[in-house]
Design an enzyme around this catalytic site. Structure first.
Site, PDB file in Angstrom:
ATOM      1  N   CYS A  53      33.876  27.375  35.068  1.00 13.94           N
ATOM      2  CA  CYS A  53      34.053  28.796  35.364  1.00 13.94           C
ATOM      3  C   CYS A  53      35.367  29.032  36.120  1.00 13.94           C
ATOM      4  O   CYS A  53      35.887  28.133  36.794  1.00 13.94           O
ATOM      5  CB  CYS A  53      32.915  29.307  36.242  1.00 13.94           C
ATOM      6  SG  CYS A  53      31.332  29.431  35.410  1.00 13.94           S
ATOM      7  N   GLU A  55      35.914  30.797  38.820  1.00 13.14           N
ATOM      8  CA  GLU A  55      35.785  30.689  40.278  1.00 13.14           C
ATOM      9  C   GLU A  55      35.888  29.242  40.727  1.00 13.14           C
ATOM     10  O   GLU A  55      36.551  28.904  41.699  1.00 13.14           O
ATOM     11  CB  GLU A  55      34.418  31.229  40.748  1.00 13.14           C
ATOM     12  CG  GLU A  55      34.141  32.669  40.398  1.00 13.14           C
ATOM     13  CD  GLU A  55      33.459  32.834  39.045  1.00 13.14           C
ATOM     14  OE1 GLU A  55      33.876  32.165  38.075  1.00 13.14           O
ATOM     15  OE2 GLU A  55      32.519  33.636  38.973  1.00 13.14           O
ATOM     16  N   CYS A  90      28.288  33.216  38.514  1.00 13.85           N
ATOM     17  CA  CYS A  90      27.048  32.562  38.074  1.00 13.85           C
ATOM     18  C   CYS A  90      26.428  31.794  39.243  1.00 13.85           C
ATOM     19  O   CYS A  90      27.060  31.615  40.298  1.00 13.85           O
ATOM     20  CB  CYS A  90      27.331  31.622  36.898  1.00 13.85           C
ATOM     21  SG  CYS A  90      28.049  30.045  37.387  1.00 13.85           S
ATOM     22  N   CYS A  93      28.426  28.759  40.582  1.00 10.25           N
ATOM     23  CA  CYS A  93      29.593  29.142  41.391  1.00 10.25           C
ATOM     24  C   CYS A  93      29.167  29.658  42.761  1.00 10.25           C
ATOM     25  O   CYS A  93      29.829  29.387  43.762  1.00 10.25           O
ATOM     26  CB  CYS A  93      30.429  30.187  40.643  1.00 10.25           C
ATOM     27  SG  CYS A  93      31.296  29.473  39.228  1.00 10.25           S
TER      28      CYS A  93
HETATM   29  N1  THU Z   1      32.044  32.377  33.411  1.00  6.60           N
HETATM   30  C1  THU Z   1      32.902  32.294  34.478  1.00  6.60           C
HETATM   31  O1  THU Z   1      34.059  31.896  34.346  1.00  6.60           O
HETATM   32  N2  THU Z   1      32.407  32.641  35.700  1.00  6.60           N
HETATM   33  C2  THU Z   1      31.136  33.049  35.935  1.00  6.60           C
HETATM   34  O2  THU Z   1      30.734  33.167  37.083  1.00  6.60           O
HETATM   35  C3  THU Z   1      30.263  33.376  34.806  1.00  6.60           C
HETATM   36  C4  THU Z   1      30.669  32.807  33.501  1.00  6.60           C
HETATM   37  C5  THU Z   1      32.538  31.966  32.089  1.00  6.60           C
HETATM   38  C6  THU Z   1      31.929  30.698  31.572  1.00  6.60           C
HETATM   39  C7  THU Z   1      32.089  30.861  30.082  1.00  6.60           C
HETATM   40  O3  THU Z   1      33.369  30.393  29.717  1.00  6.60           O
HETATM   41  C8  THU Z   1      32.051  32.357  29.852  1.00  6.60           C
HETATM   42  O4  THU Z   1      32.250  32.955  31.129  1.00  6.60           O
HETATM   43  C9  THU Z   1      30.748  32.860  29.251  1.00  6.60           C
HETATM   44  O5  THU Z   1      29.663  32.417  29.972  1.00  6.60           O
END
Ligand code: THU
Length: 134
Positions: A53, A55, A90, A93
């Site tokens: 992710c 973050e 998420c 994170c």
């Molecule tokens: N994703 C993030 O980068 N941060 C989050 O907190 C939620 C999800 C990304 C992971 C994946 O590449 C895409 O969003 C879809 O889940």
């Protein structure tokens, strides 16, 4: 630095998002207490579990360079070619933030080009597991 400025840096960071599978592009900008900013984006993988992710990219970049005092993180996200939508971090994170950031003063800034709102970790991850870390 204002929350608005930090969100604009997250929007910049999102340009490098590598998300060919979900097409959901996320950018993050992490502000240290000394005023430095570490940017991050989501980086996906054909083996989906290897995805990182935005973050965590920003936090791991900072921690790997010796940073440990964080003031705020701004996060933006949205689908390819669509408006930005609210992109709360998420669960993984949130847990990673709990390891390195103060539960009640660290700001998690969410928003888009027009508005911003900020939350504490206590609000987003109440009763978090800290047994081993603090
Ligand atoms: N994703 C993030 O980068 N941060 C989050 O907190 C939620 C999800 C990304 C992971 C994946 O590449 C895409 O969003 C879809 O889940």
């Amino acid at each position: 630095m204002t929350d608005r400025e930090l969100l604009d840096l997250a929007i910049e960071a999102r340009k490098y998002s590598y998300a060919p599978y979900s097409e959901f592009h996320v950018g993050a900008a992490l502000l240290t207490k000394s005023g430095k900013v570490y940017k991050g984006c989501n980086i996906e993988n054909a083996s989906f579990g290897a995805t990182n992710c935005a973050e965590r990219t920003a936090i791991f970049k900072a921690v790997s360079e010796g940073e440990g005092d964080f003031e705020a993180i701004a996060i933006v996200g949205g689908k390819d070619g669509k408006e930005l939508e609210l992109c709360p971090p998420c669960g993984i994170c949130r847990q990673v933030m709990t390891e390195f950031c103060d539960l009640d003063t660290f700001r998690i800034v969410l928003g888009d080009e027009h508005e911003e709102r900020s939350y504490t970790l206590t609000e987003l991850l109440p009763l978090s597991f800290e047994g081993m870390s603090k």
